[in-house]
Enzyme design. Structure first.
Site, mmCIF file in Angstrom:
data_model
loop_
_atom_site.group_PDB
_atom_site.id
_atom_site.type_symbol
_atom_site.label_atom_id
_atom_site.label_comp_id
_atom_site.label_asym_id
_atom_site.label_seq_id
_atom_site.Cartn_x
_atom_site.Cartn_y
_atom_site.Cartn_z
ATOM 1 N N ASP A 46 8.593 -5.221 -1.622
ATOM 2 C CA ASP A 46 7.604 -3.769 -0.268
ATOM 3 C C ASP A 46 6.972 -4.391 0.168
ATOM 4 O O ASP A 46 5.770 -5.277 -0.766
ATOM 5 C CB ASP A 46 7.681 -2.782 -1.752
ATOM 6 C CG ASP A 46 9.349 -2.756 -2.368
ATOM 7 O OD1 ASP A 46 10.441 -2.890 -1.241
ATOM 8 O OD2 ASP A 46 9.185 -2.333 -3.171
ATOM 9 N N TYR A 47 6.178 -2.848 0.902
ATOM 10 C CA TYR A 47 4.907 -2.764 1.464
ATOM 11 C C TYR A 47 3.580 -3.534 0.044
ATOM 12 O O TYR A 47 2.699 -3.744 -0.155
ATOM 13 C CB TYR A 47 4.531 -1.805 1.851
ATOM 14 C CG TYR A 47 3.290 -1.425 2.722
ATOM 15 C CD1 TYR A 47 2.999 -2.648 3.998
ATOM 16 C CD2 TYR A 47 2.213 -0.398 2.517
ATOM 17 C CE1 TYR A 47 2.306 -1.950 4.520
ATOM 18 C CE2 TYR A 47 1.545 -0.238 3.113
ATOM 19 C CZ TYR A 47 0.902 -0.566 3.779
ATOM 20 O OH TYR A 47 -0.138 -0.861 5.364
#
Ligand code: URA
Length: 238
Positions: A101-102
């Site tokens: 994820d970011y």
């Protein structure tokens, strides 16, 4: 050995479908001979010419990156966010194997080797991935019992191979948990802990199969050795 249209597409010259059209039209030569058969397979180091121009086949590259927060695992982003491939100094068209994820940090592999990427991302390849998750809340003995039995997410059970609390802060009411799973569904670790009402505030991947971050700092990367690549190919299930 690879199909000719795949070799052409992997070089970045054009799509696989357009490569098929060029082959059928008799515009492609391999080692000096016109090839019109779509099924023909050739070695990676063959000489391909399209309409008289020699094609450059991209060398395969393999990187292990310590991904920082604030980078997206994608080839492009509509929101103009930073992209993990920007961190690697190469002209090859590499992409991440799977996603972090970011806001997730840690071990991420990148390559332009589609075959290896497919092997490792295939659900049957069962590559063990270990994460450190900082939780808002403290896991109860019942939570740990549920984790060890496996957590059902979207009607599919996620097997948890190992889970252990590495650090507990009773004042701040947080746990630092090490968890090992084999699967790669999106946001899976966050969803596992959310299902126990213990949201993840920080997540980092510290191990991928036999690979670890070792001394790599955030944003640093290294090239995988030939031996490591060979071992990764070993995840292929016949
Ligand atoms: N699980 C998650 O929730 N996020 C990641 O980035 C990786 C695994």
């Amino acid at each position: 050995m690879e199909r000719l249209q795949k070799l052409i597409a992997e070089s970045g010259y054009t799509s696989r479908r357009k490569a098929e059209e060029l082959i059928k039209a008799g515009k492609v030569k391999v080692d000096g001979v016109v090839v019109k058969e779509l099924g023909s397979k050739f070695p990676n180091d063959c000489k391909i010419e399209i309409e008289g121009k020699q094609l450059k086949l991209e060398q395969k590259e393999y990187y292990l990156l310590n991904k920082p927060r604030g980078y997206i695992c994608s080839l492009a982003d509509e929101k103009d966010r930073n992209i993990v491939t920007d961190l690697i100094d190469t002209k090859a068209r590499i992409y991440p194997i799977g996603r972090l994820d970011y806001d997730t940090t840690g071990l991420l592999l990148l390559t332009n080797d589609g075959e290896l990427a497919n092997i490792l991302m295939h659900p049957k390849s069962k590559v063990e991935k270990t994460y450190l998750a900082k939780l808002e809340g403290i896991l109860s003995p019942e939570d740990l019992h549920k984790l060890k039995k496996g957590i059902v997410i979207d009607n599919i059970k996620c097997n948890i191979l190992r889970v252990k609390v590495r650090k507990r802060d009773k004042i701040k009411n947080t746990d630092l948990v090490e968890i090992t799973i084999e699967e790669g569904r999106n946001h899976i670790v966050k969803r596992i802990f959310e299902s126990l009402n213990k949201p993840v505030s920080k997540l980092t991947r510290i191990r991928y199969g036999f690979l670890e971050l070792d001394t790599l700092k955030s944003k640093e990367y290294r090239i995988l050795s030939n031996n490591e690549v060979r071992k990764l190919y070993g995840y292929k299930k016949l």
